[in-house]
Design a protein around this motif. Structure first.
Motif, mmCIF file in Angstrom:
data_model
loop_
_atom_site.group_PDB
_atom_site.id
_atom_site.type_symbol
_atom_site.label_atom_id
_atom_site.label_comp_id
_atom_site.label_asym_id
_atom_site.label_seq_id
_atom_site.Cartn_x
_atom_site.Cartn_y
_atom_site.Cartn_z
ATOM 1 N N TYR A 13 54.465 124.775 -14.620
ATOM 2 C CA TYR A 13 53.536 123.767 -14.106
ATOM 3 C C TYR A 13 54.194 122.393 -14.048
ATOM 4 C CZ TYR A 13 49.590 127.016 -14.430
ATOM 5 O OH TYR A 13 48.730 128.071 -14.253
ATOM 6 N N GLU A 14 54.994 122.100 -15.055
ATOM 7 C CA GLU A 14 55.680 120.808 -15.088
ATOM 8 C C GLU A 14 56.624 120.677 -13.889
ATOM 9 O OE1 GLU A 14 57.844 118.083 -18.489
ATOM 10 O OE2 GLU A 14 57.322 120.151 -18.974
ATOM 11 N N ASP A 59 52.423 119.668 -11.835
ATOM 12 C CA ASP A 59 51.012 119.904 -12.178
ATOM 13 C C ASP A 59 50.851 119.564 -13.661
ATOM 14 O OD1 ASP A 59 48.473 120.824 -12.728
ATOM 15 O OD2 ASP A 59 48.745 122.756 -11.735
ATOM 16 N N THR A 60 50.776 118.284 -13.929
ATOM 17 C CA THR A 60 50.776 117.801 -15.310
ATOM 18 C C THR A 60 49.583 118.308 -16.112
ATOM 19 O OG1 THR A 60 51.949 115.822 -14.587
ATOM 20 C CG2 THR A 60 50.892 115.716 -16.744
ATOM 21 N N ALA A 61 48.408 118.328 -15.506
ATOM 22 C CA ALA A 61 47.202 118.746 -16.238
ATOM 23 C C ALA A 61 47.340 120.189 -16.740
ATOM 24 C CB ALA A 61 45.971 118.601 -15.356
ATOM 25 N N ASN A 62 47.777 121.092 -15.879
ATOM 26 C CA ASN A 62 47.944 122.482 -16.300
ATOM 27 C C ASN A 62 49.120 122.642 -17.265
ATOM 28 O OD1 ASN A 62 45.786 123.998 -15.218
ATOM 29 N ND2 ASN A 62 46.690 123.865 -13.184
ATOM 30 N N ILE A 86 50.087 120.405 -19.511
ATOM 31 C CA ILE A 86 49.582 119.943 -20.813
ATOM 32 C C ILE A 86 48.705 121.017 -21.445
ATOM 33 C CG2 ILE A 86 47.980 118.301 -21.899
ATOM 34 C CD1 ILE A 86 49.195 116.155 -20.006
ATOM 35 N N ASN A 87 47.819 121.617 -20.658
ATOM 36 C CA ASN A 87 46.931 122.660 -21.174
ATOM 37 C C ASN A 87 47.728 123.853 -21.716
ATOM 38 O OD1 ASN A 87 44.311 123.766 -21.682
ATOM 39 N ND2 ASN A 87 44.609 125.080 -19.910
#
Length: 113
Positions: free
Chosen positions: A12-13, A17-20, A22-23
């Motif tokens: 994701y990084e 896609d920072t939000a995913n 981080i999750n």
């Protein structure tokens, strides 16, 4: 498992896609909280309270609504003479899980002495 969540985070990084990301990383870290807590419990039982404190504090940071983790940290703080902090943690643990009510009563008595 841990590796797959970490790999997902990296993927994701790379996709920005920072939000995913981080999750996924949070989920990977959460799987580490339980072994940290168990090791902290064993360390405090051996009198290694400084080592136990570091691990237990991190476990609570990763999962601060886990009554078992709060109980471990409360025990460690009690052994360190940090009675007020220990009592607050045990109160939270008892609110989350009634199995800690008896222990909370013992902590209250001990703190009053």
């Amino acid at each position: 498992g841990l590796k797959s969540k970490t790999e997902q985070g990296i993927f994701y990084e790379q996709q920005r896609d920072t939000a995913n990301a981080i999750n996924a990383y949070k989920q990977a870290l959460a799987t580490m909280a339980a072994p940290m807590n168990h090791l902290a419990w064993l360390y405090q039982a051996q009198g290694k309270v400084d080592e136990a404190l570091r691990l237990s504090s991190l476990a609570v940071q990763l999962s601060n609504d886990n009554a078992d983790f709060l109980d471990t940290l409360a025990e460690i703080q009690y052994k360190r003479g940090e009675y007020a902090e220990a009592l607050k943690l045990m109160q939270r643990a008892a609110r989350l899980n009634s199995k800690y009510q008896n222990k909370l009563a013992r902590f209250r008595i001990a703190v009053k002495k």
